[in-house]
Structure formats: C-alpha cells, structure tokens
Design an enzyme around this catalytic site. Structure first.
Site, PDB file in Angstrom:
ATOM      1  CG  ASP A  12      -1.916   1.203   1.084  1.00 45.28           C
ATOM      2  OD1 ASP A  12      -2.441   1.499   0.103  1.00 45.28           O
ATOM      3  OD2 ASP A  12      -2.238   1.800   2.213  1.00 45.28           O
ATOM      4  CB  SER A  13       0.332   4.709  -1.233  1.00 44.95           C
ATOM      5  OG  SER A  13      -1.016   4.818  -0.800  1.00 44.95           O
ATOM      6  CB  CYS A  75      -2.991   0.784  -2.768  1.00 47.65           C
ATOM      7  SG  CYS A  75      -2.858   2.393  -3.193  1.00 47.65           S
ATOM      8  CD  GLU A 160      -2.244   8.226   6.400  1.00 45.56           C
ATOM      9  OE1 GLU A 160      -1.544   9.027   6.496  1.00 45.56           O
ATOM     10  OE2 GLU A 160      -2.493   7.166   5.666  1.00 45.56           O
ATOM     11  CB  CYS A 194     -10.574   5.070   0.278  1.00 45.26           C
ATOM     12  SG  CYS A 194      -9.120   5.525   1.289  1.00 45.26           S
ATOM     13  CG  HIS A 196      -6.654   5.517   5.126  1.00 52.25           C
ATOM     14  ND1 HIS A 196      -6.086   5.290   3.865  1.00 52.25           N
ATOM     15  CD2 HIS A 196      -6.009   6.303   5.810  1.00 52.25           C
ATOM     16  CE1 HIS A 196      -4.687   5.619   4.026  1.00 52.25           C
ATOM     17  NE2 HIS A 196      -4.542   6.129   5.227  1.00 52.25           N
TER      18      HIS A 196
END
Length: 276
Positions: A12-13, A75, A160, A194, A196
């Site tokens: 993942d990024s 991702c 994050e 996404c 997240h």
C-alpha cells in the site's frame, strides 16, 4: 518445475492497506505475509498515472526480491492506476510465474449483488474517482447498476492523524455523506472504496438511513484471495505457511509502529525500514 516458496506480499502507499492486511490475516492466518507501506511518498491519490505506476512497480520489485511470489496491491489508487499495466507489460519480464492482484476486481465483481435497488454509492479518494475504475469494472459485471461517486479528500488525513473519532471529523463525514445521498434517494448500498475508510464506518453510519448498508473491502478481498488460492494450487504451494508477519516502511519506523496501531488490533508492530 520446482519454484521457490515465500510469503504473500501486501503493498500500500501508506497505512490504509493495513485494513486489508488485517482481514487477510484474520481469514488466512496460516500464511506468511510481508506488508510494505510506501509512506515516504504517500499519498498516491493526488499523483499522476505515470508516477503511481513507477512507484508501485518499484515496490512490487522489492517484494519480489524479498521472495514473494504473490503480491496484493492493497491500495485502490495503485490498483486503479498501475495494476493492469504492470500485469500486462512488466510481469512477463520480471517473472511470468509470479502474480499480482488488486482490490478493485474482487470488489466490483460482487458489489452489485448487495443492492436491491440497483443504486450504489461509492466513497473514494479523488484519484480513484477520477480514474473511473469502479464505474468501468462494475459495469462489466452489473451493467444495470447505477453508481454515484463521492470524493472525500479530508477523510484520509483524519484517520492518519487519529482525528476520525472527533466532533470535528463529523462535519466532514456528514458533509460528504449528505452530498452522496442527495444524488439519489434509491441508494441502498455504499462501498468504502478506500482502505482508510473502514475506520470511519461507525461515524458514517450515524448519518445513513437504516436501510442503507455500508460495505468495506477487507473481507471481500480476503475471501477472494482464499478462493484464488484454492483455484490455483500451484500458487498456493508457493506461499509459505508459518504464520509469520513482517512490516516494512519507506519512512520512519517509529511513526509506522505508532500509526499502525490505529489500523490493527496487533499493538506489537515492529516495522523495518526499506530504502528505495
């Protein structure tokens, strides 16, 4: 022919792919895994196709170099902007016996079956929305389903920075949720496109009508991987099964270990640094 064996690579990024990683470990705990987060160059969502492709390819090469025969791009941006090119152009030259899978295909081939109305909403990053990857792929499997996309640029930073459970976060969550629902009164299913966003699910649910269901990708991707390995015993045999998990980051290991606890139930993450 006897091929070398190794762990399953998960790329993942940044940190969001840990929500996919967690479900992979939960459903397939017997396998060895290497998680690689390219945190030094995150976010990918705002970058061009060429940049995302080159970054993703570089990280895939490193995972292959670590012995991974199967790599999951956990991702959405990398899956949207880089996966197909790497599969078709680079993989035959790198090693045609290895495989790279993404998160978009397993999600799009099933998401339409969740909806009774045929109206599906989608929360994603701006990069994923602009790519129209979900629109294109869902139409292949469910041509009658109508898709409504909503880009949520503030949501990843909220997660994050561990601000996703705050009152301030509710403003941005409600703003995008109301905006998406206003596009069709018939939306009965919303996909969190996404990695997240599952951490925001309980917040999003506050602003949804009772009949609207919220779908995360992690469980779908994990089930898809289990099915893939069962259908491809030759690849399954090349994935080591000792239950070992390793984490690598291109940024600060201390930051990774701390933020990983937001995404994982495992509070003993000890990442190693990878210099690209």
């Amino acid at each position: 022919m006897n091929y070398p064996v190794g762990p399953i690579g998960v790329f993942d990024s940044g940190y969001g792919g840990l929500t996919i990683f967690q479900q992979l470990v939960k459903q397939l705990p017997q396998y060895d895994y290497i998680y690689l987060g390219d945190n030094a160059r995150n976010p990918y969502g705002i970058r061009s196709y060429d940049v995302v492709y080159h970054y993703t390819l570089e990280c895939v090469r490193h995972l292959f170099g670590m012995g991974c025969n199967l790599v999951i791009l956990a991702c959405n941006t990398a899956s949207a902007k880089a996966l197909r090119t790497i599969q078709q152009r680079d993989l035959p030259e790198l090693n045609g016996s290895r495989r790279i899978l993404g998160v978009i295909r397993p999600t799009t081939e099933i998401i339409g079956s969740y909806s009774q109305s045929g109206h599906v909403g989608l929360f994603a990053t701006q990069g994923t929305v602009n790519s129209e990857s979900y629109l294109i792929e869902i139409k292949k499997f469910f041509p009658e389903v109508k898709i409504y996309q909503e880009a949520c640029p503030m949501w990843v930073p909220l997660v994050e920075n561990n601000e996703h459970n705050t009152i301030g976060a509710e403003y941005f969550i409600r703003q995008h949720t109301d905006r998406l629902l206003s596009r069709s009164p018939d939306i009965d299913t919303i996909l969190l496109a996404c990695t997240h966003y599952p951490l925001l699910a309980h917040q999003i649910a506050k602003f949804l009508p009772a009949h609207v269901q919220l779908i995360s990708q992690g469980e779908i991707v994990a089930r898809s991987l289990a099915s893939y390995l069962n259908k491809h015993p030759e690849m399954k045999a090349r994935c080591t099964q000792r239950g070992i998990r390793k984490y690598f980051t291109t940024e600060s290991t201390e930051d990774f270990d701390t933020k990983a606890q937001i995404f994982l139930e495992d509070h003993h993450v000890r990442a190693e640094h990878l210099q690209l």
